[in-house]
Design an enzyme around this catalytic site. Structure first.
Site, PDB file in Angstrom:
ATOM      1  N   PHE A 133       0.844  -1.197   0.000  1.00  0.00           N
ATOM      2  CA  PHE A 133       0.000   0.000   0.000  1.00  0.00           C
ATOM      3  C   PHE A 133       0.886   1.256   0.000  1.00  0.00           C
ATOM      4  O   PHE A 133       1.893   1.304   0.709  1.00  0.00           O
ATOM      5  CB  PHE A 133      -0.899  -0.015   1.235  1.00  0.00           C
ATOM      6  CG  PHE A 133      -1.977   1.024   1.188  1.00  0.00           C
ATOM      7  CD1 PHE A 133      -3.108   0.837   0.413  1.00  0.00           C
ATOM      8  CD2 PHE A 133      -1.849   2.210   1.898  1.00  0.00           C
ATOM      9  CE1 PHE A 133      -4.101   1.806   0.353  1.00  0.00           C
ATOM     10  CE2 PHE A 133      -2.832   3.187   1.836  1.00  0.00           C
ATOM     11  CZ  PHE A 133      -3.962   2.972   1.060  1.00  0.00           C
ATOM     12  N   ASP A 204       1.902  -5.387   7.807  1.00  0.00           N
ATOM     13  CA  ASP A 204       0.743  -4.491   7.805  1.00  0.00           C
ATOM     14  C   ASP A 204      -0.491  -5.387   7.702  1.00  0.00           C
ATOM     15  O   ASP A 204      -0.671  -6.112   6.714  1.00  0.00           O
ATOM     16  CB  ASP A 204       0.842  -3.532   6.602  1.00  0.00           C
ATOM     17  CG  ASP A 204      -0.327  -2.548   6.533  1.00  0.00           C
ATOM     18  OD1 ASP A 204      -1.417  -2.881   7.032  1.00  0.00           O
ATOM     19  OD2 ASP A 204      -0.146  -1.465   5.941  1.00  0.00           O
ATOM     20  N   TYR A 229     -10.633   0.610  10.911  1.00  0.00           N
ATOM     21  CA  TYR A 229     -11.883   1.001  10.236  1.00  0.00           C
ATOM     22  C   TYR A 229     -12.357   0.030   9.166  1.00  0.00           C
ATOM     23  O   TYR A 229     -13.410   0.233   8.580  1.00  0.00           O
ATOM     24  CB  TYR A 229     -11.773   2.416   9.647  1.00  0.00           C
ATOM     25  CG  TYR A 229     -10.478   2.722   8.917  1.00  0.00           C
ATOM     26  CD1 TYR A 229     -10.255   2.246   7.643  1.00  0.00           C
ATOM     27  CD2 TYR A 229      -9.495   3.504   9.516  1.00  0.00           C
ATOM     28  CE1 TYR A 229      -9.066   2.536   6.985  1.00  0.00           C
ATOM     29  CE2 TYR A 229      -8.303   3.792   8.872  1.00  0.00           C
ATOM     30  CZ  TYR A 229      -8.091   3.297   7.594  1.00  0.00           C
ATOM     31  OH  TYR A 229      -6.919   3.571   6.936  1.00  0.00           O
ATOM     32  N   LYS A 230     -11.587  -1.010   8.875  1.00  0.00           N
ATOM     33  CA  LYS A 230     -12.018  -1.949   7.822  1.00  0.00           C
ATOM     34  C   LYS A 230     -12.784  -3.108   8.468  1.00  0.00           C
ATOM     35  O   LYS A 230     -13.937  -2.947   8.850  1.00  0.00           O
ATOM     36  CB  LYS A 230     -10.816  -2.438   7.027  1.00  0.00           C
ATOM     37  CG  LYS A 230     -10.051  -1.322   6.311  1.00  0.00           C
ATOM     38  CD  LYS A 230      -8.865  -1.912   5.562  1.00  0.00           C
ATOM     39  CE  LYS A 230      -7.925  -0.821   5.065  1.00  0.00           C
ATOM     40  NZ  LYS A 230      -8.439  -0.066   3.947  1.00  0.00           N
ATOM     41  N   ARG A 378     -12.995  -3.878  -6.823  1.00  0.00           N
ATOM     42  CA  ARG A 378     -12.838  -4.676  -5.596  1.00  0.00           C
ATOM     43  C   ARG A 378     -14.187  -4.870  -4.916  1.00  0.00           C
ATOM     44  O   ARG A 378     -15.004  -3.945  -4.847  1.00  0.00           O
ATOM     45  CB  ARG A 378     -11.975  -3.937  -4.569  1.00  0.00           C
ATOM     46  CG  ARG A 378     -10.550  -3.808  -4.837  1.00  0.00           C
ATOM     47  CD  ARG A 378      -9.773  -3.431  -3.576  1.00  0.00           C
ATOM     48  NE  ARG A 378     -10.356  -2.324  -2.805  1.00  0.00           N
ATOM     49  CZ  ARG A 378      -9.823  -1.832  -1.700  1.00  0.00           C
ATOM     50  NH1 ARG A 378      -8.721  -2.356  -1.193  1.00  0.00           N
ATOM     51  NH2 ARG A 378     -10.384  -0.815  -1.060  1.00  0.00           N
TER      52      ARG A 378
HETATM   53  C1  LIG Z   1      -2.588  -1.865   3.662  1.00  0.00           C
HETATM   54  C2  LIG Z   1      -2.941  -0.485   4.162  1.00  0.00           C
HETATM   55  N1  LIG Z   1      -2.089   0.188   4.955  1.00  0.00           N
HETATM   56  C3  LIG Z   1      -2.387   1.425   5.422  1.00  0.00           C
HETATM   57  C4  LIG Z   1      -3.581   2.046   5.082  1.00  0.00           C
HETATM   58  C5  LIG Z   1      -3.957   3.416   5.536  1.00  0.00           C
HETATM   59  O1  LIG Z   1      -3.259   3.938   6.574  1.00  0.00           O
HETATM   60  P1  LIG Z   1      -3.858   5.118   7.494  1.00  0.00           P
HETATM   61  O2  LIG Z   1      -4.703   4.423   8.533  1.00  0.00           O
HETATM   62  O3  LIG Z   1      -2.653   5.761   8.068  1.00  0.00           O
HETATM   63  O4  LIG Z   1      -4.675   6.014   6.658  1.00  0.00           O
HETATM   64  C6  LIG Z   1      -4.477   1.366   4.256  1.00  0.00           C
HETATM   65  C7  LIG Z   1      -5.755   2.027   3.882  1.00  0.00           C
HETATM   66  O5  LIG Z   1      -6.538   1.593   3.123  1.00  0.00           O
HETATM   67  C8  LIG Z   1      -4.155   0.079   3.785  1.00  0.00           C
HETATM   68  O6  LIG Z   1      -4.993  -0.579   2.977  1.00  0.00           O
END
Ligand SMILES: Cc1ncc(COP(=O)(O)O)c(C=O)c1O
Length: 419
Positions: A133, A204, A229-230, A378
């Site tokens: 990401f 991650d 949030y997911k 998606r």
């Molecule tokens: C794999 C991944 N890492 C990080 C993030 C986003 O990071 P942040 O919470 O700092 O906005 C996302 C957001 O969709 C993501 O999919």
């Protein structure tokens, strides 16, 4: 359940029966979902747990309203990141005391990147893959700039990661479930490979926590981050979490040395002295109003249990892929996700040249997925609230859109700022 799907000719009635028999079926009632909406975007923003508004009102009106500053002690606000971290730990196979719910994924990445570079000062390469990401890569790039460009970020194809780890690798930084393809990296194998070469392993888990089984302890991971949030359904901009394996607690330091990571914040000393354990990975005052709904989402995931969630998620994905193959053969949809369920996270994705416009047409027909450049559609399949009939209906509507070319309108081709 998935065997039943694989063997029988598919009808909507059959799938409705599977929904009735689904042991997770009643969890859908725990979420607020607008009538008539097929929500397949829980991999971007999870749905609202019905307990969350009442919990938010309780925190606002009783705790904040009545207790005011007393809430920090009386309502346990100060230790909320640790308490919620311990709940998240149960979902992803960490030990109590190894996770705190704080800050954002990006900020937590920064802390770990910096801590890792300091741990291995003679090594210069941060290794990641081309599917990672962007924020993970950007945070590494920013830190490299800050440190005077003495390090480099090396990106290789996902399949080449293990071969690319060498004696110069400080850190292998990967997203466990690829945000576009949904492909799952083998966490145990890659962690072993990184550590065998003396490198540190950072995962991650944004698309893993609450979506696929993870066992950080068994994998022997060094560090991990993830968002709330997911699939944890914590609400827009919910706090993230950070995992630091216990063996690194007192031998690492991170540079965002805010006062709440101090060993004794209320001594108000001029000199920073890190708190013990994972607590020095805290920086600032915790966002109590944001932690409260996140806890509601995490509680539901803990109750449903990862094995059952995973089983249903794989069945939903297999069903989606099969229906697209049957109903949309020759219509330009090419799977962007692995076809084998065990290699795929809780989403399916397809390449399509008109992917953006088709997704806009779907959203207009109240089927919500999302689009990731350059051409990926998606569909997040959150097993706690997506039904088998939702997948059937979504593919039927997609087929109607393709039959009628309803996506072929100028307004659907205009890219919005959020896709
Ligand atoms: C794999 C991944 N890492 C990080 C993030 C986003 O990071 P942040 O919470 O700092 O906005 C996302 C957001 O969709 C993501 O999919």
């Amino acid at each position: 359940m998935d065997q039943a799907i694989a063997q029988l000719p598919l009808t909507r009635d059959l799938l409705a029966r599977l929904d009735v028999e689904d042991p997770l079926g009643h969890f859908r009632e725990r979420f607020h979902l607008p009538e008539g909406l097929i929500y397949l975007d829980g991999n971007s923003l999870g749905a609202l747990p019905k307990t969350a508004p009442a919990r938010l009102a309780e925190v606002a009106e009783r705790e904040w309203g009545e207790h005011l500053i007393g809430g920090w002690r009386k309502d346990g606000w100060m230790t909320y990141p640790e308490r919620l971290g311990n709940k998240i730990a149960r979902l992803i196979g960490a030990q109590a005391g190894e996770i705190i719910a704080v800050d954002t994924t990006s900020l937590n990445l920064f802390k770990i990147l910096a801590a890792s570079l300091a741990l291995k000062p003679t090594r210069r390469t941060i290794l990641s893959d081309t599917g990672n990401f962007p924020t993970d890569l950007y945070m590494a790039q920013g830190l490299i700039e800050l440190l005077g460009r003495r390090h480099r970020l090396k990106l290789v194809e996902p399949k080449e990661i293990e071969a690319a780890i060498d004696d110069d690798t400080v850190l292998v930084m990967l997203t466990h479930v690829d945000y576009r393809s949904g492909r799952i990296h083998d966490m145990e194998r890659i962690t072993r490979a990184a550590q065998a070469k003396g490198a540190i392993m950072l995962w991650d888990l944004c698309h893993s926590a609450g979506a696929v089984p993870v066992n950080l302890t068994r994998a022997g991971a060094d560090f991990a981050v993830g968002c709330g949030y997911k699939y944890l359904n914590g609400g827009p901009g919910a706090p993230a979490f950070i995992y630091v394996a216990q063996r690194h607690h007192d031998r690492t330091s991170q540079p965002l040395t805010g006062w709440l990571g101090h060993a004794d914040p209320f001594a108000f000393a001029a000199e920073y002295r890190p708190a013990p354990g994972i607590l020095h990975y805290k920086c600032s005052t915790p966002s109590i109003l944001a932690l409260a709904p996140l806890e509601c989402g995490v509680d539901i995931m803990l109750e449903a249990g990862m094995p059952a969630l995973r089983q249903k998620s794989m069945a939903l994905g297999d069903l989606f892929i099969r229906l697209v193959a049957e109903r949309l053969n020759g219509r330009g949809f090419r799977p962007a996700c692995p076809l084998a369920a065990e290699e795929r996270g809780s989403q399916v994705s397809f390449h399509h040249d008109d992917g953006y416009a088709i997704m806009q047409a779907l959203i207009e027909r109240r089927v919500v997925g999302d689009f990731r450049a350059p051409d990926i559609m998606r569909f997040g399949l959150t097993p706690a609230y997506v039904r088998y009939v939702d997948v059937w209906d979504a593919v039927q509507i997609l087929a109607q859109i393709m039959d009628s070319r309803a996506y072929d309108k100028p307004e659907f081709k205009q890219r919005a700022s959020v896709t």
